[in-house]
Structures are given as structure tokens and as C-alpha cells.
Design a protein around this motif. Structure first.
Motif, PDB file in Angstrom:
ATOM      1  N   UNK A 184       0.821  -1.214   0.000  1.00 46.44           N
ATOM      2  CA  UNK A 184       0.000   0.000   0.000  1.00 46.44           C
ATOM      3  C   UNK A 184       0.853   1.262   0.000  1.00 46.44           C
ATOM      4  N   UNK A 185       2.155   1.130   0.296  1.00 44.49           N
ATOM      5  CA  UNK A 185       3.062   2.284   0.307  1.00 44.49           C
ATOM      6  C   UNK A 185       3.734   2.529  -1.049  1.00 44.49           C
ATOM      7  N   UNK A 186       3.434   1.678  -2.040  1.00 45.76           N
ATOM      8  CA  UNK A 186       4.101   1.832  -3.344  1.00 45.76           C
ATOM      9  C   UNK A 186       3.785   3.196  -3.968  1.00 45.76           C
ATOM     10  N   UNK A 187       2.538   3.610  -3.901  1.00 43.20           N
ATOM     11  CA  UNK A 187       2.147   4.949  -4.361  1.00 43.20           C
ATOM     12  C   UNK A 187       1.894   5.762  -3.097  1.00 43.20           C
ATOM     13  N   UNK A 188       2.729   6.794  -2.897  1.00 42.95           N
ATOM     14  CA  UNK A 188       2.605   7.604  -1.690  1.00 42.95           C
ATOM     15  C   UNK A 188       2.491   9.085  -2.046  1.00 42.95           C
ATOM     16  N   UNK A 189       2.676   9.968  -1.062  1.00 45.29           N
ATOM     17  CA  UNK A 189       2.533  11.408  -1.277  1.00 45.29           C
ATOM     18  C   UNK A 189       3.606  11.978  -2.190  1.00 45.29           C
ATOM     19  N   UNK A 190       4.717  11.281  -2.352  1.00 47.24           N
ATOM     20  CA  UNK A 190       5.798  11.750  -3.223  1.00 47.24           C
ATOM     21  C   UNK A 190       5.585  11.338  -4.686  1.00 47.24           C
ATOM     22  N   UNK A 191       4.639  10.456  -4.930  1.00 51.22           N
ATOM     23  CA  UNK A 191       4.380   9.972  -6.279  1.00 51.22           C
ATOM     24  C   UNK A 191       3.725  11.074  -7.102  1.00 51.22           C
ATOM     25  N   UNK A 192       4.354  11.411  -8.233  1.00 47.25           N
ATOM     26  CA  UNK A 192       3.803  12.432  -9.119  1.00 47.25           C
ATOM     27  C   UNK A 192       2.970  11.820 -10.232  1.00 47.25           C
ATOM     28  N   UNK A 193       3.376  10.611 -10.666  1.00 46.92           N
ATOM     29  CA  UNK A 193       2.697   9.983 -11.796  1.00 46.92           C
ATOM     30  C   UNK A 193       2.795   8.472 -11.649  1.00 46.92           C
ATOM     31  N   UNK A 194       1.723   7.786 -12.022  1.00 51.09           N
ATOM     32  CA  UNK A 194       1.723   6.325 -12.056  1.00 51.09           C
ATOM     33  C   UNK A 194       1.285   5.891 -13.448  1.00 51.09           C
ATOM     34  N   UNK A 195       2.013   4.925 -13.999  1.00 54.87           N
ATOM     35  CA  UNK A 195       1.699   4.445 -15.340  1.00 54.87           C
ATOM     36  C   UNK A 195       1.589   2.922 -15.300  1.00 54.87           C
ATOM     37  N   UNK A 231      -2.248   3.285 -19.253  1.00 47.05           N
ATOM     38  CA  UNK A 231      -3.061   4.139 -18.393  1.00 47.05           C
ATOM     39  C   UNK A 231      -2.105   4.953 -17.530  1.00 47.05           C
ATOM     40  N   UNK A 232      -2.203   6.278 -17.617  1.00 43.95           N
ATOM     41  CA  UNK A 232      -1.322   7.163 -16.865  1.00 43.95           C
ATOM     42  C   UNK A 232      -2.162   8.037 -15.949  1.00 43.95           C
ATOM     43  N   UNK A 233      -1.820   8.020 -14.669  1.00 45.29           N
ATOM     44  CA  UNK A 233      -2.490   8.871 -13.677  1.00 45.29           C
ATOM     45  C   UNK A 233      -1.495   9.934 -13.235  1.00 45.29           C
ATOM     46  N   UNK A 234      -1.866  11.196 -13.418  1.00 45.99           N
ATOM     47  CA  UNK A 234      -1.018  12.321 -13.035  1.00 45.99           C
ATOM     48  C   UNK A 234      -1.571  12.923 -11.748  1.00 45.99           C
ATOM     49  N   UNK A 253      -0.161  15.444 -10.092  1.00 48.38           N
ATOM     50  CA  UNK A 253       0.320  16.813  -9.889  1.00 48.38           C
ATOM     51  C   UNK A 253      -0.737  17.866 -10.198  1.00 48.38           C
ATOM     52  N   UNK A 254      -1.868  17.470 -10.738  1.00 46.74           N
ATOM     53  CA  UNK A 254      -2.930  18.436 -11.053  1.00 46.74           C
ATOM     54  C   UNK A 254      -3.421  19.088  -9.767  1.00 46.74           C
ATOM     55  N   UNK A 255      -3.793  20.355  -9.851  1.00 40.12           N
ATOM     56  CA  UNK A 255      -4.168  21.104  -8.655  1.00 40.12           C
ATOM     57  C   UNK A 255      -5.506  20.654  -8.060  1.00 40.12           C
ATOM     58  N   UNK A 256      -6.463  20.303  -8.889  1.00 37.76           N
ATOM     59  CA  UNK A 256      -7.786  19.992  -8.344  1.00 37.76           C
ATOM     60  C   UNK A 256      -8.032  18.498  -8.180  1.00 37.76           C
ATOM     61  N   UNK A 257      -7.743  17.712  -9.202  1.00 41.51           N
ATOM     62  CA  UNK A 257      -8.015  16.275  -9.139  1.00 41.51           C
ATOM     63  C   UNK A 257      -6.982  15.529  -9.976  1.00 41.51           C
ATOM     64  N   UNK A 258      -6.916  14.243  -9.758  1.00 44.76           N
ATOM     65  CA  UNK A 258      -6.006  13.412 -10.530  1.00 44.76           C
ATOM     66  C   UNK A 258      -6.459  13.377 -11.992  1.00 44.76           C
ATOM     67  N   UNK A 259      -5.512  13.515 -12.904  1.00 47.81           N
ATOM     68  CA  UNK A 259      -5.818  13.433 -14.338  1.00 47.81           C
ATOM     69  C   UNK A 259      -5.398  12.062 -14.847  1.00 47.81           C
ATOM     70  N   UNK A 260      -6.296  11.405 -15.581  1.00 49.65           N
ATOM     71  CA  UNK A 260      -6.027  10.068 -16.105  1.00 49.65           C
ATOM     72  C   UNK A 260      -6.052  10.124 -17.625  1.00 49.65           C
ATOM     73  N   UNK A 261      -5.040   9.549 -18.232  1.00 49.76           N
ATOM     74  CA  UNK A 261      -4.948   9.485 -19.696  1.00 49.76           C
ATOM     75  C   UNK A 261      -4.859   8.020 -20.100  1.00 49.76           C
ATOM     76  N   UNK A 262      -5.623   7.658 -21.125  1.00 46.59           N
ATOM     77  CA  UNK A 262      -5.641   6.275 -21.605  1.00 46.59           C
ATOM     78  C   UNK A 262      -5.230   6.260 -23.073  1.00 46.59           C
ATOM     79  N   UNK A 263      -4.265   5.407 -23.398  1.00 48.99           N
ATOM     80  CA  UNK A 263      -3.812   5.243 -24.784  1.00 48.99           C
ATOM     81  C   UNK A 263      -3.930   3.767 -25.158  1.00 48.99           C
TER      82      UNK A 263
END
Length: 144
Positions: free
Chosen positions: A38-49, A67-70, A72-82
Motif C-alpha cells: 500500500x506504500x508503493x504509491x505515496x505522497x511523493x508519487x507524481x505519476x503512475x503508469x 493508463x497514466x495517472x497524473x 500533480x494536477x491542482x484539483x483532481x487526478x488526471x487520467x490518460x488512456x492510450x
């Protein structure tokens, strides 16, 4: 760091692991250390792919889902799918593809030879014109 060394992904650096390692267990034992998955993605994580690769034998097609989750967005996580599909070429299709590629390479070789010839011709003309102008200046100086 989760017992991993950073790797370069294009222009960015990050940590790569199998999705199964961090989703199917509560703990992961690596290099003599115990990590909570559960610690793999933490507060220091900027992006997960997440990269998923599928192969469909009936269609001779490989599909890559990215699938990329960003975070760093100010309001909510941004998800991009290719989604990218790659068709396997065999038999006549492969033969046609190879023939076309050989013809393209042959055409490029002819264009390079033509460019080289034109460059040589242009340089020769410039040098000839330069010599003629130099000779004219020398002739003018002698007559004066």
C-alpha cells in the motif's frame, strides 16, 4: 524506493515493477526487506503508469494499453488512456511490405546520389566563378 533502482522512461525517471507485485499481496519481500504494498504509491508519487499488453492469436494483433495517472494536477487526478494496436504481418502481406520498404530505400539512395551530384556541380561552378573573378581582377591590375 520499494527496494527498486530508478529507471529512465524517455525524459523522466521512475520505478518499474510488475503490477501483480503490488496489487496481489499486502506485503512484498525484496532484498531482505519487507515492504507494505500500500506504500508503493505515496505522497511523493507524481505519476503512475500501467502498461498492459494483450495478444489476440485469432486476429494476429498485439494491443498495448497505457493508463497514466497524473497526481500533480491542482484539483483532481488526471487520467490518460492510450490504446495502440499492432498487426502481425505474415505471408503475402509481409512480402509486399518488404518489397515496398526496399523500393523506398532504393529511392532514398537515388535521391542522396542526386543531391551529392548537384552539390558537387554547384561547388564546382562557385569555384570556377571565383577563379574567373580573381583572374579578371588580376587582368585589370596589370593593364592599369
Amino acid at each position: 524506493q520499494f527496494g527498486l533502482m530508478p529507471r529512465q522512461f524517455g525524459q523522466e525517471y521512475g520505478y518499474a515493477d510488475f503490477l501483480y507485485s503490488v496489487t496481489e499481496s499486502v506485503f512484498l519481500f525484496r532484498d531482505g526487506q519487507l515492504f507494505q504494498t500500500s506504500d508503493f504509491i505515496d505522497q511523493m508519487t507524481r505519476k503512475a503508469m500501467v502498461l498492459l499488453v494483450f495478444f489476440t492469436p485469432e486476429a494476429d494483433t498485439t494491443t498495448v494499453l497505457k493508463v497514466t495517472a497524473d497526481f500533480t494536477a491542482s484539483s483532481a487526478m488526471e487520467v490518460e488512456i492510450e490504446v495502440e494496436h499492432y498487426e502481425i504481418l505474415e505471408g503475402d502481406q509481409l512480402t509486399i511490405y518488404i518489397v515496398v520498404q526496399v523500393l523506398v530505400l532504393f529511392s532514398i539512395a537515388i535521391m542522396l546520389v542526386d543531391i551529392g551530384h548537384n552539390f558537387k556541380t554547384t561547388v564546382s561552378k562557385c569555384l570556377r566563378n571565383h577563379r574567373l573573378k580573381k583572374d579578371e581582377k588580376n587582368t585589370v591590375r596589370r593593364t592599369s
